[in-house]
Design an enzyme around this catalytic site. Sequence first.
Site, PDB file in Angstrom:
ATOM      1  N   GLU A 167       0.441  -1.501   0.311  1.00 59.20           N
ATOM      2  CA  GLU A 167       0.075   0.216  -0.436  1.00 59.20           C
ATOM      3  C   GLU A 167       0.870   1.033  -0.163  1.00 59.20           C
ATOM      4  OE1 GLU A 167      -2.407  -2.896   2.821  1.00 59.20           O
ATOM      5  OE2 GLU A 167      -0.176  -2.433   1.708  1.00 59.20           O
ATOM      6  N   TRP A 192      15.837 -35.585 -18.385  1.00 55.59           N
ATOM      7  CA  TRP A 192      15.017 -34.881 -18.468  1.00 55.59           C
ATOM      8  C   TRP A 192      13.835 -35.585 -18.376  1.00 55.59           C
ATOM      9  CZ3 TRP A 192      16.927 -32.479 -14.410  1.00 55.59           C
ATOM     10  CH2 TRP A 192      18.097 -31.781 -14.037  1.00 55.59           C
ATOM     11  N   THR A 217      17.375 -40.549  -2.680  1.00 52.60           N
ATOM     12  CA  THR A 217      18.102 -39.221  -3.970  1.00 52.60           C
ATOM     13  C   THR A 217      18.763 -38.671  -3.645  1.00 52.60           C
ATOM     14  OG1 THR A 217      14.988 -38.216  -4.258  1.00 52.60           O
ATOM     15  CG2 THR A 217      16.845 -36.390  -4.223  1.00 52.60           C
ATOM     16  N   ASP A 277      21.459 -39.045  -6.679  1.00 51.22           N
ATOM     17  CA  ASP A 277      21.454 -37.831  -7.830  1.00 51.22           C
ATOM     18  C   ASP A 277      22.643 -37.478  -7.051  1.00 51.22           C
ATOM     19  OD1 ASP A 277      19.138 -38.980  -9.387  1.00 51.22           O
ATOM     20  OD2 ASP A 277      17.997 -37.885  -7.944  1.00 51.22           O
ATOM     21  N   GLY A 305      11.534 -38.177  -3.850  1.00 50.24           N
ATOM     22  CA  GLY A 305      11.260 -40.036  -4.535  1.00 50.24           C
ATOM     23  C   GLY A 305       9.941 -40.338  -3.689  1.00 50.24           C
TER      24      GLY A 305
END
Length: 372
Positions: free
Chosen positions: A56, A174, A200, A204, A299
């Site tokens: 505002e 991907w 994960t 990865d 996952g």
Amino acid sequence: MSHSAEDLEYMRRALSLAARGAGHVSPNPLVGAVIVRDGRVIGEGWHAMFGGPHAERNALANCTESPRGATIYVTLEPCCHHGKTPPCTDALIEQGLARVVVGSSDPNPLVAGKGVRILREHGIEVVENVLKDECDRLNAPFFHYIRNKTPFVVLKYAMTMDGKIATRTGASQWITGDIAREQVHRDRNRYTAIMVGVGTVLADDPMLTCRIPGGRDPIRIVCDSRLSTPPSARLVESTGSLTTILATCCTDPDRHAPYLAAGCEILTVPADADGHVDLAALMQALGARGIDSIVLEGGGTLAWAALRAGIVHRVQAYIAPKLFGGAQAKTPVQGVGVAYPNDAVRLSAPRVTQLGDDLLLESEVIVCLQES
């Protein structure tokens, strides 16, 4: 109650402005404001930075002419208390606004209807609940945290049209295209933390950073019941510049030592009935640290555990027009699964967004497993 086309139009503009604060205002809410006179926008603004002026006041500062007698559209009820900045209600009264159109009511006990009441007591017309659902959804993490003091959790995954998050060999990069992956990074910028399971990390070796220009890297959380994360993992080695929290049931200080030496935080939490990190207890601990929102990118094992623990509030499914097949190829939610359709996790009707060739489906969790 129906609202005029004009009120809807300007509130939509305020919503688009509010979103510009993503990644910069937490733990404050996202707020946008538009000031209109005689069908003309004469000022607009948004809450751009935590500790900075609210939407505002920014809109008033940007006015091209006097706002006296004008209407302001604001996505969240104006504040009426002194925090890092003075009350916005004071500014609206002092500047002579005639009408205030509000999207969401503010659940913060310091406001919670008081802002609207003060404006009305000073003769200002107030219209409430314009695009309320959209405004509420924008600040769902803020609303949840204010009310519960635990993080708002978004379960996110990318899958093929046959429901696979990886091929039978485990390859997953991907699944979706560039546009969808860019949206993922915008969410990493928006939410305070990102959480994965140790599986994960082992599979990865991710960094879990935000890769959009000017973006903010989230706090990285690993659920690692037995503290199996390799000290050589990139999440550990990069902790000097990024925050990494390892949530574990392991209480052995000798096991903690290499991670602490690297700069990681160790958060010891109780084990659940299966000997894994108690996710409900973890949410309490993270909330106490001021973490108000988490995107869960682990996952299928962690996804099932999170749903079973009842900690998930929103589900984001990125769907690519591909088919992987394979009876052993992983799916987004694994674990034991439910026995009967009536036991399913119930979700709201999805909002669908086209992202290049991919789709993003977003739903709120209505009933989680522990509540069913």
